[in-house]
Design a protein around this motif. Structure first.
Motif, short mmCIF file in Angstrom:
data_model
loop_
_atom_site.label_atom_id
_atom_site.label_comp_id
_atom_site.label_asym_id
_atom_site.label_seq_id
_atom_site.Cartn_x
_atom_site.Cartn_y
_atom_site.Cartn_z
N ALA A 246 28.47 30.59 8.37
CA ALA A 246 27.60 31.51 9.13
C ALA A 246 26.25 30.85 9.41
N ASN A 247 25.75 30.11 8.43
CA ASN A 247 24.48 29.40 8.64
C ASN A 247 24.63 28.34 9.75
N SER A 248 25.80 27.70 9.80
CA SER A 248 26.03 26.69 10.84
C SER A 248 26.03 27.33 12.22
N ASP A 249 26.55 28.56 12.32
CA ASP A 249 26.51 29.25 13.62
C ASP A 249 25.07 29.54 14.06
N GLN A 250 24.17 29.74 13.09
CA GLN A 250 22.76 29.90 13.47
C GLN A 250 22.25 28.59 14.06
N GLY A 251 22.77 27.48 13.51
CA GLY A 251 22.42 26.16 14.05
C GLY A 251 22.90 26.04 15.50
N ILE A 252 24.11 26.50 15.75
CA ILE A 252 24.64 26.44 17.13
C ILE A 252 23.77 27.30 18.05
N LYS A 253 23.38 28.46 17.54
CA LYS A 253 22.52 29.35 18.34
C LYS A 253 21.20 28.65 18.72
N ARG A 254 20.65 27.87 17.79
CA ARG A 254 19.37 27.17 18.05
C ARG A 254 19.56 25.91 18.89
N GLY A 255 20.82 25.43 19.00
CA GLY A 255 21.06 24.17 19.71
C GLY A 255 21.13 22.96 18.79
N ASP A 256 21.24 23.21 17.48
CA ASP A 256 21.27 22.08 16.54
C ASP A 256 22.50 21.19 16.74
N LEU A 257 23.59 21.76 17.23
CA LEU A 257 24.83 20.97 17.40
C LEU A 257 25.07 20.62 18.86
N PHE A 258 24.00 20.67 19.64
CA PHE A 258 24.09 20.33 21.06
C PHE A 258 23.45 18.96 21.29
N THR A 259 24.12 18.14 22.10
CA THR A 259 23.49 16.89 22.54
C THR A 259 23.94 16.58 23.96
N ALA A 260 23.03 16.05 24.74
CA ALA A 260 23.39 15.60 26.08
C ALA A 260 23.15 14.09 26.17
N SER A 261 23.25 13.42 25.01
CA SER A 261 22.91 11.99 24.96
C SER A 261 23.87 11.12 25.76
N GLY A 262 25.13 11.54 25.86
CA GLY A 262 26.14 10.69 26.52
C GLY A 262 26.60 9.53 25.64
N ASP A 263 26.13 9.48 24.39
CA ASP A 263 26.46 8.32 23.52
C ASP A 263 27.96 8.21 23.25
N LEU A 264 28.64 9.35 23.06
CA LEU A 264 30.07 9.28 22.74
C LEU A 264 30.84 8.73 23.94
N HIS A 265 30.56 9.26 25.11
CA HIS A 265 31.19 8.80 26.35
C HIS A 265 30.99 7.28 26.51
#
Ligand SMILES: NC(=O)c1ccc[n+]([C@@H]2O[C@H](COP(=O)([O-])OP(=O)(O)OC[C@H]3O[C@@H](n4cnc5c(N)ncnc54)[C@H](OP(=O)(O)O)[C@@H]3O)[C@@H](O)[C@H]2O)c1
Length: 286
Positions: A246-265
């Motif tokens: 549930a705490n991790s979902d708060q992270g998703i809400k804040r954008g903690d698990l979001f990246t637009a770096s393109g590094d993986l691609h």
């Protein structure tokens, strides 16, 4: 030699397969496992399987003999991982490892998720070791959402508390390909890669796509953090795990698990596997 810890785990196995697919000979790969019995397939392929337990420094020292590039796959023993990872880093330094690669968490420098604490502490240990390192900061696996697909479809519901937050989840195979690219490539020393899928999605969007492909209506129900944790406990999860999710979902809400770096691609040299393809593969396995 290339060493991969957690080689009998989901990610580690995919990394070994990917390194082999890149033309590295099996005998040049050291698969570090804590249970040899689980590694029969790797032994059959000719991979050098060695026993090493993150909690047993002596076993690690023996397992890392002659390893030059080492992928440390973060452990799954929540609460004990910092000292375990410290053992691996110490053994890597003693063994003369020349590149230490660690699977961390995306946005490690700013994330406030509880789950990130052990990764942040490990990053400090890795940097303090003095070894050349690479930080593979992974976002969520898309497979986290397809794990209980049969019961999700039966209930017609997914629960969470991330509201409309977007998660840059990617398929495990893509994170494994990134690790294999670093293990077999060059020029990655002392870099931190923020790894996530090309197209982030919300849990509502995931439920929409699942409904479309399965032909069954699946609704996403957004709860408060406390209600989310309670519901997970009622479904049988231990309290600590439920609160962490549930705490991790708060992270998703804040954008903690979001990246637009393109590094993986960039690291894998192709677009990341879309969420719809991960769902299709999971539905095909039902
Ligand atoms: N990004 C995400 O969404 C996400 C989700 C879940 C986990 N993770 C993290 O990413 C890691 C890899 O993911 P995964 O799906 O491959 O997890 P996994 O299948 O649970 O693999 C973890 C691996 O670590 C090994 N391990 C655990 N404790 C160990 C110890 N004391 N000594 C030696 N080896 C040990 C396990 O050995 P055995 O094979 O013997 O069990 C297993 O091979 C996880 O461990 C966790 O840190 C990330």
């Amino acid at each position: 030699m290339i060493g991969v810890t957690g080689a009998t785990g989901n990610l580690g196995r995919l990394v070994v397969e990917d390194v082999l697919a890149r033309g590295i000979l099996p005998r040049q790969i050291v698969a570090i496992v804590r249970d040899r019995e689980k590694a029969q397939d790797l032994i059959a392929k000719g991979v050098d399987v060695r026993v090493g337990d993150y909690s047993q420094p002596d076993s690690l020292r023996a397992a890392l003999n002659a390893v030059t590039k080492l992928l440390l796959v973060s452990g799954n023993d929540l609460g004990r991982r910092v000292s375990q990872h410290q053992n691996v880093v110490d053994a890597a330094r003693d063994a003369g490892v020349t590149l230490l690669i660690y699977t961390s968490i995306v946005n490690a420098e700013r994330t406030e998720m509880q789950l990130a604490g052990e990764h942040q502490a490990t990053e400090v240990i890795v940097r303090a070791s003095g070894l050349p390192y690479v930080l593979l900061r992974n976002s969520w696996y898309t497979e986290n959402y397809t794990r209980n697909l049969a019961s999700t479809l039966e209930r017609g519901a997914m629960i969470g508390s991330a509201n409309g937050g977007h998660v840059s989840a990617a398929a495990r195979a893509d994170y494994a390909a990134a690790a294999a690219a670093v293990l077999t490539g060059s020029g990655h020393e002392n870099r931190a890669y923020e790894l996530g899928g090309d197209t982030a999605f919300s849990l509502g969007e995931f439920a929409e796509e699942l409904s479309r492909q399965s032909g069954r209506r699946v609704e996403y129900h957004d709860l408060s953090e406390a209600a989310h944790a309670e519901a997970l406990m009622a479904a049988g999860l231990p309290e600590a795990v439920a609160r962490m999710v549930a705490n991790s979902d708060q992270g998703i809400k804040r954008g903690d698990l979001f990246t637009a770096s393109g590094d993986l691609h960039r690291l894998i040299g192709r677009p990341t596997l879309p969420m719809r393809d991960v769902i299709a593969a999971a539905l095909a396995r039902l």
